[in-house]
Motif scaffolding. Structure first.
Motif, PDB file in Angstrom:
ATOM      1  N   UNK A   1     -28.764  -7.974  10.464  1.00 43.58           N
ATOM      2  CA  UNK A   1     -29.024  -9.353  10.063  1.00 43.58           C
ATOM      3  C   UNK A   1     -29.427  -9.508   8.599  1.00 43.58           C
ATOM      4  N   UNK A   2     -29.373  -8.441   7.808  1.00 43.18           N
ATOM      5  CA  UNK A   2     -29.844  -8.513   6.418  1.00 43.18           C
ATOM      6  C   UNK A   2     -28.825  -7.944   5.438  1.00 43.18           C
ATOM      7  N   UNK A   3     -28.537  -8.731   4.406  1.00 40.20           N
ATOM      8  CA  UNK A   3     -27.648  -8.290   3.325  1.00 40.20           C
ATOM      9  C   UNK A   3     -28.530  -7.879   2.148  1.00 40.20           C
ATOM     10  N   UNK A   4     -28.201  -6.766   1.532  1.00 38.39           N
ATOM     11  CA  UNK A   4     -28.908  -6.321   0.334  1.00 38.39           C
ATOM     12  C   UNK A   4     -28.056  -6.610  -0.890  1.00 38.39           C
ATOM     13  N   UNK A   5     -28.688  -7.208  -1.917  1.00 38.61           N
ATOM     14  CA  UNK A   5     -27.974  -7.521  -3.158  1.00 38.61           C
ATOM     15  C   UNK A   5     -28.696  -6.789  -4.279  1.00 38.61           C
ATOM     16  N   UNK A   6     -28.027  -5.818  -4.893  1.00 40.04           N
ATOM     17  CA  UNK A   6     -28.629  -5.039  -5.975  1.00 40.04           C
ATOM     18  C   UNK A   6     -27.858  -5.338  -7.264  1.00 40.04           C
ATOM     19  N   UNK A   7     -28.473  -6.121  -8.159  1.00 37.50           N
ATOM     20  CA  UNK A   7     -27.792  -6.487  -9.413  1.00 37.50           C
ATOM     21  C   UNK A   7     -27.494  -5.267 -10.280  1.00 37.50           C
ATOM     22  N   UNK A   8     -26.387  -5.327 -11.006  1.00 34.95           N
ATOM     23  CA  UNK A   8     -26.064  -4.253 -11.939  1.00 34.95           C
ATOM     24  C   UNK A   8     -27.045  -4.285 -13.115  1.00 34.95           C
ATOM     25  N   UNK A   9     -27.541  -5.478 -13.442  1.00 35.46           N
ATOM     26  CA  UNK A   9     -28.518  -5.661 -14.517  1.00 35.46           C
ATOM     27  C   UNK A   9     -29.763  -6.300 -13.905  1.00 35.46           C
ATOM     28  N   UNK A  10     -30.906  -5.609 -13.977  1.00 34.31           N
ATOM     29  CA  UNK A  10     -32.140  -6.095 -13.340  1.00 34.31           C
ATOM     30  C   UNK A  10     -32.592  -7.454 -13.872  1.00 34.31           C
ATOM     31  N   UNK A  11     -32.175  -7.812 -15.077  1.00 41.75           N
ATOM     32  CA  UNK A  11     -32.565  -9.110 -15.661  1.00 41.75           C
ATOM     33  C   UNK A  11     -31.927 -10.276 -14.901  1.00 41.75           C
ATOM     34  N   UNK A  12     -30.925  -9.981 -14.078  1.00 39.87           N
ATOM     35  CA  UNK A  12     -30.197 -11.011 -13.344  1.00 39.87           C
ATOM     36  C   UNK A  12     -30.829 -11.365 -11.997  1.00 39.87           C
ATOM     37  N   UNK A  13     -31.895 -10.659 -11.592  1.00 40.14           N
ATOM     38  CA  UNK A  13     -32.501 -10.880 -10.265  1.00 40.14           C
ATOM     39  C   UNK A  13     -32.777 -12.350  -9.970  1.00 40.14           C
ATOM     40  N   UNK A  14     -33.490 -13.023 -10.864  1.00 41.85           N
ATOM     41  CA  UNK A  14     -33.882 -14.422 -10.624  1.00 41.85           C
ATOM     42  C   UNK A  14     -32.655 -15.329 -10.542  1.00 41.85           C
ATOM     43  N   UNK A  15     -31.687 -15.136 -11.431  1.00 38.76           N
ATOM     44  CA  UNK A  15     -30.487 -15.979 -11.448  1.00 38.76           C
ATOM     45  C   UNK A  15     -29.682 -15.796 -10.155  1.00 38.76           C
TER      46      UNK A  15
ATOM     47  N   UNK B   1     -30.856 -14.708  -7.181  1.00 42.12           N
ATOM     48  CA  UNK B   1     -31.620 -15.279  -6.068  1.00 42.12           C
ATOM     49  C   UNK B   1     -31.453 -16.794  -6.026  1.00 42.12           C
ATOM     50  N   UNK B   2     -31.535 -17.437  -7.195  1.00 41.00           N
ATOM     51  CA  UNK B   2     -31.387 -18.897  -7.281  1.00 41.00           C
ATOM     52  C   UNK B   2     -29.964 -19.309  -6.855  1.00 41.00           C
ATOM     53  N   UNK B   3     -28.953 -18.571  -7.293  1.00 35.62           N
ATOM     54  CA  UNK B   3     -27.562 -18.901  -6.953  1.00 35.62           C
ATOM     55  C   UNK B   3     -27.335 -18.824  -5.440  1.00 35.62           C
ATOM     56  N   UNK B   4     -27.902 -17.811  -4.792  1.00 34.06           N
ATOM     57  CA  UNK B   4     -27.742 -17.670  -3.333  1.00 34.06           C
ATOM     58  C   UNK B   4     -28.433 -18.836  -2.633  1.00 34.06           C
ATOM     59  N   UNK B   5     -29.637 -19.168  -3.101  1.00 32.05           N
ATOM     60  CA  UNK B   5     -30.400 -20.268  -2.486  1.00 32.05           C
ATOM     61  C   UNK B   5     -29.655 -21.596  -2.672  1.00 32.05           C
ATOM     62  N   UNK B   6     -29.057 -21.792  -3.860  1.00 35.05           N
ATOM     63  CA  UNK B   6     -28.382 -23.060  -4.181  1.00 35.05           C
ATOM     64  C   UNK B   6     -26.964 -23.149  -3.605  1.00 35.05           C
ATOM     65  N   UNK B   7     -26.470 -22.072  -3.018  1.00 33.61           N
ATOM     66  CA  UNK B   7     -25.081 -22.047  -2.527  1.00 33.61           C
ATOM     67  C   UNK B   7     -24.896 -22.832  -1.232  1.00 33.61           C
TER      68      UNK B   7
END
Length: 186
Positions: free
Chosen positions: A64-78, A80-86
């Motif tokens: 029941x859980x998807x893991x999303x590991x950004x290639x660039x750690x600076x992108x974490x917040x963006x 997370x926001x994109x998934x929430x806003x989708x």
């Protein structure tokens, strides 16, 4: 243009319609987590909108859980926001350098809505296939009118195109039955 060209073009277009349906059905949520539901999420990455799989590695952490590991750690917040806003009904949370996206269990009502959505997608695919058949038949009539083939050849080609249409519609029905089963399985 020949009868063979019309047939080949028709077959290619029908296969594209089936591929489009397959891709659309993959985006429909079932009770289980799968990374495909995040494929169309757009993330702003260095001023450019990119699909989530282009900026992060998507994995299944559990059923029941998807893991999303950004290639660039600076992108974490963006991300997370994109998934929430989708507007997928998902609530991601960041834990260290990975974003956990739990997929909530679906209610019976939501499952029925998803089945309706799947049937709508299937109907759109069938309409597209019938439109392709119509275009092919018009092209065949034009060949007869331009005296590039006989009426007998046209009739045989129309039968052939009808068989392609029937085969494609049957494939649409099969995909829908499979997806319905997947959605309704708790």
């Amino acid at each position: 243009m020949s009868i063979a060209d019309v047939r080949k073009n028709t077959e290619t277009r029908m296969l594209k319609s089936l591929e489009t349906l397959r891709a659309d059905l993959a985006k429909v949520r079932t009770g289980r987590a799968h990374t495909g539901i995040l494929d169309h999420v757009q993330v702003e990455s260095y001023g450019v909108m990119s699909a989530l799989p282009n900026v992060a590695n998507l994995t299944l952490l559990d059923a029941r859980t998807i893991g999303v590991k950004p290639f660039d750690k600076k992108q974490l917040a963006a991300i997370e926001k994109a998934i929430r806003d989708a507007d997928l009904g998902l609530n991601p949370s960041t834990q260290g350098d990975i974003i956990r996206v739990p997929t909530p269990a679906m209610t019976e009502e939501r499952r029925k809505e998803m089945v309706k959505l799947v049937k709508g997608e299937a109907e759109d695919a069938k309409i597209a296939i019938r439109n392709i058949r119509r275009d092919a038949n018009e092209a065949l009539k034009k060949l007869v009118k331009d005296k590039e083939c006989s009426e007998d050849d046209e009739r045989r080609a129309q039968d052939d195109i009808q068989k392609l249409t029937d085969k494609s519609v049957a494939e649409v029905d099969k995909q829908v039955v499979d997806k319905e089963k997947e959605i309704l399985t708790v």
